[in-house]
Design a protein around this motif. Structure first.
Motif, PDB file in Angstrom:
ATOM      1  N   ALA A  59       0.657  -1.358   0.084  1.00 15.12           N
ATOM      2  CA  ALA A  59      -0.444   0.237  -0.002  1.00 15.12           C
ATOM      3  C   ALA A  59       0.664   1.462  -0.259  1.00 15.12           C
ATOM      4  O   ALA A  59       0.582   2.035  -0.522  1.00 15.12           O
ATOM      5  CB  ALA A  59      -1.010  -0.159   1.203  1.00 15.12           C
ATOM      6  N   ALA A  77      -4.916  -2.343  -9.057  1.00 14.50           N
ATOM      7  CA  ALA A  77      -4.474  -2.706  -7.251  1.00 14.50           C
ATOM      8  C   ALA A  77      -3.983  -4.660  -7.937  1.00 14.50           C
ATOM      9  O   ALA A  77      -5.887  -4.321  -7.713  1.00 14.50           O
ATOM     10  CB  ALA A  77      -4.270  -2.193  -6.403  1.00 14.50           C
ATOM     11  N   TYR A 131      -5.829  -0.508   0.503  1.00 14.34           N
ATOM     12  CA  TYR A 131      -5.291  -0.133  -1.635  1.00 14.34           C
ATOM     13  C   TYR A 131      -6.116   0.956  -1.863  1.00 14.34           C
ATOM     14  O   TYR A 131      -5.481   2.013  -2.199  1.00 14.34           O
ATOM     15  CB  TYR A 131      -5.129  -0.977  -2.428  1.00 14.34           C
TER      16      TYR A 131
END
Length: 242
Positions: free
Chosen positions: A123, A141, A163
């Motif tokens: 992240a 992502a 994310y």
């Protein structure tokens, strides 16, 4: 409106109306898909690798970016690029190379060598990519819980939340079973990417949309199907004993 803004707007979909993004592996296939009327494209790293003569995951970064650039130059529609885990490039350099190639978005996966990465570290990297892009890249992502983890949907949702908080525009729980899509859709903020199969064994893109997918991609499926069709043509060209 920039290319990234146009691409981002395409993801604002009504329920049951997913954005279908075919995956070109070279300039010719990109033109075919664009001429067919698709509003945007998304390159598959495995399909590009095959076209370049590499195994999946073994394409050198320079070759991948060069291939993406050829695809982007060939069409007038937005192109998102699957750049696997980012090839170890610093976020700023990764963004610069994507933009130089003409891409308006990218896929970044949260595994390396078949092993899931720590979601918090991933992240943080996503946040750096988003910051470096300044809105000029749509970040998809990839969540590899169903590819290399234990397939726990709650773990996938937790990774997705990290994310999204980092600034990702879309979440891609690759290989998620279709029956879990409604659960994933309810737990994930923003667009959700689903993988459609072309062998007739899974739901159609429309059916995936009905289950909650915002965006549909095919991985290397189209490249492999094209190769199979070419194989049949080639066999027909061989002289046969009379």
């Amino acid at each position: 409106m920039t290319g990234a803004e146009t691409f981002r707007a395409l993801h604002r979909r009504a329920p049951g109306d997913p954005l279908v993004l075919p995956g070109p592996w070279d300039a010719v296939s990109a033109r075919v898909f664009a001429d067919a009327g698709f509003p945007a494209l998304a390159t598959p790293s495995a399909g590009v690798a095959a076209a370049l003569g590499h195994a999946d995951g073994q394409t050198p970064a320079d070759e991948m970016f060069a291939a993406v650039a050829r695809i982007c130059r060939a069409v007038d529609v937005p192109v998102s690029a699957d750049v696997e885990g980012g090839y170890g490039l610093p976020p700023k350099e990764l963004v610069e190379r994507l933009l130089e190639a003409g891409a308006v978005g990218c896929n970044l996966e949260d595994s390396a060598g078949g092993v899931l990465q720590d979601p918090h570290r991933h992240a943080d990297r996503l946040a750096e990519v988003v910051a470096a892009a300044g809105g000029e890249l749509f970040v998809n992502a990839r969540v590899d819980t169903f590819a290399y983890g234990d397939g726990d949907p709650e773990q996938a949702i937790a990774r997705a939340a990290a994310y999204v908080a980092a600034g990702a525009d879309c979440i891609y729980p690759i290989f998620a079973p279709a029956e879990l899509l409604p659960l994933l859709r309810s737990g994930i903020q923003g667009p959700v990417n689903a993988l459609a199969r072309l062998d007739g064994t899974g739901p159609t893109p429309a059916e995936l949309g009905e289950r909650g997918a915002t965006r549909i991609t095919f991985g290397p499926g189209l490249q492999r199907r094209a190769a199979a069709a070419l194989s049949e043509i080639a066999e027909g060209l061989l002289p046969r004993p009379s």
